[in-house]
Design a protein around this motif. Structure first.
Motif, short mmCIF file in Angstrom:
data_model
loop_
_atom_site.label_atom_id
_atom_site.label_comp_id
_atom_site.label_asym_id
_atom_site.label_seq_id
_atom_site.Cartn_x
_atom_site.Cartn_y
_atom_site.Cartn_z
N TRP A 85 2.86 71.19 -7.98
CA TRP A 85 2.95 71.62 -9.43
C TRP A 85 2.88 70.45 -10.36
O TRP A 85 1.87 70.81 -11.32
CB TRP A 85 4.27 72.45 -9.75
N ILE A 86 3.33 69.31 -9.92
CA ILE A 86 3.22 68.16 -10.95
C ILE A 86 1.81 67.71 -10.79
O ILE A 86 1.11 67.48 -11.77
CB ILE A 86 4.09 67.28 -10.32
N PHE A 87 1.18 67.72 -9.53
CA PHE A 87 -0.14 67.21 -9.31
C PHE A 87 -1.07 68.21 -10.12
O PHE A 87 -2.07 67.75 -10.73
CB PHE A 87 -0.37 67.28 -7.84
N GLY A 88 -0.69 69.36 -10.46
CA GLY A 88 -1.48 70.42 -10.87
C GLY A 88 -1.71 70.33 -12.28
O GLY A 88 -2.53 70.60 -13.02
N ALA A 89 -0.46 69.81 -12.96
CA ALA A 89 -0.43 69.43 -14.40
C ALA A 89 -1.25 68.09 -14.58
O ALA A 89 -2.05 68.05 -15.65
CB ALA A 89 0.88 69.04 -14.74
N ILE A 90 -1.33 67.13 -13.65
CA ILE A 90 -2.27 65.95 -13.64
C ILE A 90 -3.78 66.61 -13.58
O ILE A 90 -4.56 65.84 -14.42
CB ILE A 90 -1.79 65.06 -12.81
N ILE A 91 -4.06 67.21 -12.66
CA ILE A 91 -5.25 67.91 -12.68
C ILE A 91 -6.09 68.33 -13.77
O ILE A 91 -7.14 68.25 -14.02
CB ILE A 91 -5.47 68.83 -11.57
N GLY A 92 -5.13 69.13 -14.73
CA GLY A 92 -5.28 69.90 -15.85
C GLY A 92 -6.38 68.93 -16.69
O GLY A 92 -6.96 69.14 -17.51
N ALA A 93 -5.52 67.42 -16.87
CA ALA A 93 -6.07 66.48 -17.82
C ALA A 93 -7.21 65.67 -17.07
O ALA A 93 -8.04 65.08 -17.76
CB ALA A 93 -4.95 65.52 -18.00
N LEU A 94 -7.43 65.55 -15.76
CA LEU A 94 -8.29 64.93 -14.92
C LEU A 94 -9.05 65.74 -13.95
O LEU A 94 -8.61 65.73 -12.86
CB LEU A 94 -7.69 63.57 -14.46
N PRO A 95 -9.90 66.71 -14.47
CA PRO A 95 -10.52 67.55 -13.53
C PRO A 95 -11.36 66.96 -12.36
O PRO A 95 -11.08 67.78 -11.18
CB PRO A 95 -11.57 68.26 -14.26
N ILE A 96 -11.57 65.51 -12.37
CA ILE A 96 -12.27 64.99 -10.88
C ILE A 96 -11.24 65.17 -10.03
O ILE A 96 -11.51 65.09 -8.54
CB ILE A 96 -12.89 63.74 -11.25
N LEU A 97 -9.95 65.03 -10.27
CA LEU A 97 -9.11 64.99 -9.33
C LEU A 97 -8.89 66.30 -8.37
O LEU A 97 -8.37 66.39 -7.39
CB LEU A 97 -7.36 64.43 -9.99
N SER A 98 -9.18 67.31 -9.00
CA SER A 98 -9.30 68.62 -8.53
C SER A 98 -10.17 68.58 -7.26
O SER A 98 -9.65 68.94 -6.10
CB SER A 98 -9.36 69.69 -9.33
N LEU A 99 -11.41 67.69 -7.41
CA LEU A 99 -12.27 67.78 -6.20
C LEU A 99 -11.71 66.90 -5.13
O LEU A 99 -11.57 67.42 -3.99
CB LEU A 99 -13.60 67.46 -6.77
N VAL A 100 -11.06 65.98 -5.53
CA VAL A 100 -10.47 65.13 -4.62
C VAL A 100 -9.30 65.77 -4.00
O VAL A 100 -9.32 65.57 -2.45
CB VAL A 100 -9.64 63.66 -5.15
N TYR A 101 -8.59 66.46 -4.69
CA TYR A 101 -7.17 67.24 -3.73
C TYR A 101 -7.91 68.33 -2.95
O TYR A 101 -7.44 68.46 -1.95
CB TYR A 101 -6.70 68.07 -5.24
N VAL A 102 -8.86 69.10 -3.44
CA VAL A 102 -9.51 69.94 -2.47
C VAL A 102 -10.06 69.54 -1.27
O VAL A 102 -9.85 69.98 -0.08
CB VAL A 102 -10.52 71.03 -3.25
N VAL A 103 -10.79 68.49 -1.36
CA VAL A 103 -11.45 67.89 -0.02
C VAL A 103 -10.34 67.19 0.56
O VAL A 103 -10.44 67.35 1.93
CB VAL A 103 -12.44 66.92 -0.83
N GLY A 104 -9.20 66.60 0.02
CA GLY A 104 -8.34 66.17 0.96
C GLY A 104 -7.50 67.31 1.61
O GLY A 104 -7.40 67.08 2.84
N GLY A 105 -7.31 68.39 1.12
CA GLY A 105 -6.70 69.60 1.62
C GLY A 105 -7.44 69.97 2.72
O GLY A 105 -6.94 70.16 3.97
N ILE A 106 -9.01 69.97 2.53
CA ILE A 106 -9.82 70.56 3.56
C ILE A 106 -9.83 69.64 4.64
O ILE A 106 -9.81 69.85 5.86
CB ILE A 106 -11.11 71.04 3.08
N ALA A 107 -10.04 68.55 4.54
CA ALA A 107 -9.95 67.41 5.52
C ALA A 107 -8.55 67.54 6.34
O ALA A 107 -8.63 67.31 7.58
CB ALA A 107 -10.20 66.06 4.97
#
Length: 189
Positions: A85-107
């Motif tokens: 949830w905290i990381f989700g709030a940060i992703i809202g401000a920095l959308p590039i982190l969402s790509l890193v998060y998704v790739v990290g989850g898939i990896a």
């Protein structure tokens, strides 16, 4: 103790020589719970591992069907959800982190999670960290499912479903956003 047909999983009547459902000789049917059961029957007593349809649960050393050394840590699992949830709030401000998060989850789902089921694959790893990562990277649904699978000792296909579902959901959100943005512009708002 009930006997089950090795071909169809039906319960065999006491003293019967053949399965009344499919005709398989009863002499071939072991006195144990089958890997799968007919509709409406459970294939394993509560608390014992059951394998996916048609597969026999393979016990680890010592007869345990769960991953040796694994115990889900509830506190660290909850911390994983809160961190998401905290990381989700940060992703809202920095959308590039969402790509890193998704790739990290898939990896993690493809490279790390399946290795825990290999012989010795979990040894030396901290269950608290894995409980946290499962919920942080897999979200509530897949994280709880991954923790449960480690407890049962059955890998399943949830990590593959995760790797397909997450990118598809992102594409769906983008398409819906574009359609809504186009509709708003068309209506002149």
């Amino acid at each position: 103790m009930s006997r089950f047909c090795t071909n169809c999983g039906s319960v065999l009547a006491d003293g019967s020589a053949f399965c009344s459902n499919c005709g398989t000789p009863a002499a071939q049917a072991p006195k144990q719970t089958p890997a799968y059961a007919p509709y409406g029957q459970t294939s394993a007593p509560y608390g014992q591992a059951s394998a996916p349809y048609g597969q026999q649960a393979t016990p680890f050393a010592g007869g345990s069907t769960g991953v040796p050394g694994w115990k889900t840590d509830t506190v660290f699992s909850i911390l994983g959800v809160v961190a998401t949830w905290i990381f989700g709030a940060i992703i809202g401000a920095l959308p590039i982190l969402s790509l890193v998060y998704v790739v990290g989850g898939i990896a993690y789902a493809l490279a790390c999670y399946p290795k825990f089921f290999n012989p010795g694959g979990f040894s030396g790893k901290d269950p608290r960290l894995i409980s946290f990562l499962n919920l942080f990277l897999g979200g509530i649904i897949f994280g709880c499912l991954w923790n449960h699978n480690l407890t049962r000792g059955v890998k399943g296909i949830s990590h593959i479903v995760f790797c397909i579902a997450i990118p598809l959901s992102i594409v769906l959100v983008v398409v819906i956003s574009l359609v809504l943005a186009g509709s708003i512009m068309y209506l002149g708002y």
